[in-house]
Design a protein around this motif. Structure first.
Motif, PDB file in Angstrom:
ATOM      1  N   UNK A  37      35.406 -28.088 -60.669  1.00 35.07           N
ATOM      2  CA  UNK A  37      36.690 -27.416 -60.607  1.00 35.07           C
ATOM      3  C   UNK A  37      36.991 -27.087 -59.150  1.00 35.07           C
ATOM      4  N   UNK A  38      38.220 -26.767 -58.886  1.00 37.62           N
ATOM      5  CA  UNK A  38      38.589 -26.276 -57.563  1.00 37.62           C
ATOM      6  C   UNK A  38      39.653 -25.211 -57.684  1.00 37.62           C
ATOM      7  N   UNK A  39      39.671 -24.348 -56.687  1.00 38.87           N
ATOM      8  CA  UNK A  39      40.652 -23.273 -56.669  1.00 38.87           C
ATOM      9  C   UNK A  39      41.091 -23.026 -55.240  1.00 38.87           C
ATOM     10  N   UNK A  40      42.372 -23.216 -55.022  1.00 40.44           N
ATOM     11  CA  UNK A  40      42.964 -22.939 -53.717  1.00 40.44           C
ATOM     12  C   UNK A  40      43.499 -21.515 -53.720  1.00 40.44           C
ATOM     13  N   UNK A  41      43.632 -20.893 -52.559  1.00 33.37           N
ATOM     14  CA  UNK A  41      44.140 -19.514 -52.502  1.00 33.37           C
ATOM     15  C   UNK A  41      45.490 -19.384 -53.188  1.00 33.37           C
ATOM     16  N   UNK A  42      45.598 -18.421 -54.082  1.00 33.59           N
ATOM     17  CA  UNK A  42      46.849 -18.165 -54.766  1.00 33.59           C
ATOM     18  C   UNK A  42      47.142 -19.090 -55.920  1.00 33.59           C
ATOM     19  N   UNK A  43      46.211 -19.990 -56.223  1.00 31.33           N
ATOM     20  CA  UNK A  43      46.420 -20.932 -57.316  1.00 31.33           C
ATOM     21  C   UNK A  43      45.355 -20.757 -58.383  1.00 31.33           C
ATOM     22  N   UNK A  44      45.660 -21.262 -59.569  1.00 26.90           N
ATOM     23  CA  UNK A  44      44.704 -21.201 -60.664  1.00 26.90           C
ATOM     24  C   UNK A  44      43.599 -22.241 -60.467  1.00 26.90           C
ATOM     25  N   UNK A  45      42.460 -21.948 -61.078  1.00 33.02           N
ATOM     26  CA  UNK A  45      41.358 -22.896 -61.033  1.00 33.02           C
ATOM     27  C   UNK A  45      41.723 -24.116 -61.868  1.00 33.02           C
ATOM     28  N   UNK A 105      38.352 -32.413 -74.411  1.00 36.90           N
ATOM     29  CA  UNK A 105      39.134 -32.230 -73.185  1.00 36.90           C
ATOM     30  C   UNK A 105      38.340 -31.312 -72.281  1.00 36.90           C
ATOM     31  N   UNK A 106      37.507 -31.850 -71.402  1.00 31.55           N
ATOM     32  CA  UNK A 106      36.521 -31.030 -70.691  1.00 31.55           C
ATOM     33  C   UNK A 106      36.999 -30.330 -69.433  1.00 31.55           C
ATOM     34  N   UNK A 107      38.262 -30.453 -69.041  1.00 35.13           N
ATOM     35  CA  UNK A 107      38.710 -29.927 -67.756  1.00 35.13           C
ATOM     36  C   UNK A 107      39.360 -28.548 -67.852  1.00 35.13           C
ATOM     37  N   UNK A 108      39.196 -27.873 -68.960  1.00 40.83           N
ATOM     38  CA  UNK A 108      39.755 -26.533 -69.123  1.00 40.83           C
ATOM     39  C   UNK A 108      38.732 -25.499 -68.659  1.00 40.83           C
ATOM     40  N   UNK A 109      39.008 -24.739 -67.600  1.00 40.02           N
ATOM     41  CA  UNK A 109      38.015 -23.802 -67.078  1.00 40.02           C
ATOM     42  C   UNK A 109      37.629 -22.693 -68.055  1.00 40.02           C
TER      43      UNK A 109
END
Length: 125
Positions: A37-45, A105-109
């Protein structure tokens, strides 16, 4: 409980490449799904790529298809993410996660409870 440790982040210019790794220790599952996963500042994972450890089936977010490759070393309990043609929008903290459930669907955090501490990827233009 499984412990996950990411490594390999860094700073590159647009078009560059990086390889992330995630090593698992502690209780490991015989059939499990591991995900980047990735998370940018101010964005959802957001989910980037996933792989089933038993058969190596990969899943990719549309935003990284053709640029990122997920792989696993089952003997070493290691997950890798080869990232090529990196773009500034790939800049984020990257986390690996693991689950014993083979999600369709494996990409749901929200489906994951075991997380690493993250590794920073910064892509400059």
């Amino acid at each position: 409980q499984v412990q996950l440790v990411e490594s390999g982040g860094g700073s590159v210019q647009t078009g560059g490449s990086l390889r992330l790794s995630c090593t698992a220790s502690g209780y490991t599952y015989s059939r499990w799904c591991m995900v980047w996963f990735r998370q940018a500042p101010g964005k959802e994972r957001e989910g980037v790529a996933a792989i089933y450890f038993d058969d190596g089936t990969p899943y990719y977010a549309d935003s990284v298809k053709g640029r990122f490759t997920i792989s696993r070393d089952s003997a070493a309990d290691t997950l890798n993410l080869q990232m090529t043609n990196l773009k500034p929008e790939d800049t984020a903290m990257y986390y690996c996660a693991a689950s014993p459930v083979r999600y369709v669907a494996p990409l749901n955090p929200k489906q994951y409870n075991n997380w690493g501490q993250g590794t920073q990827v910064t892509v400059s233009s």
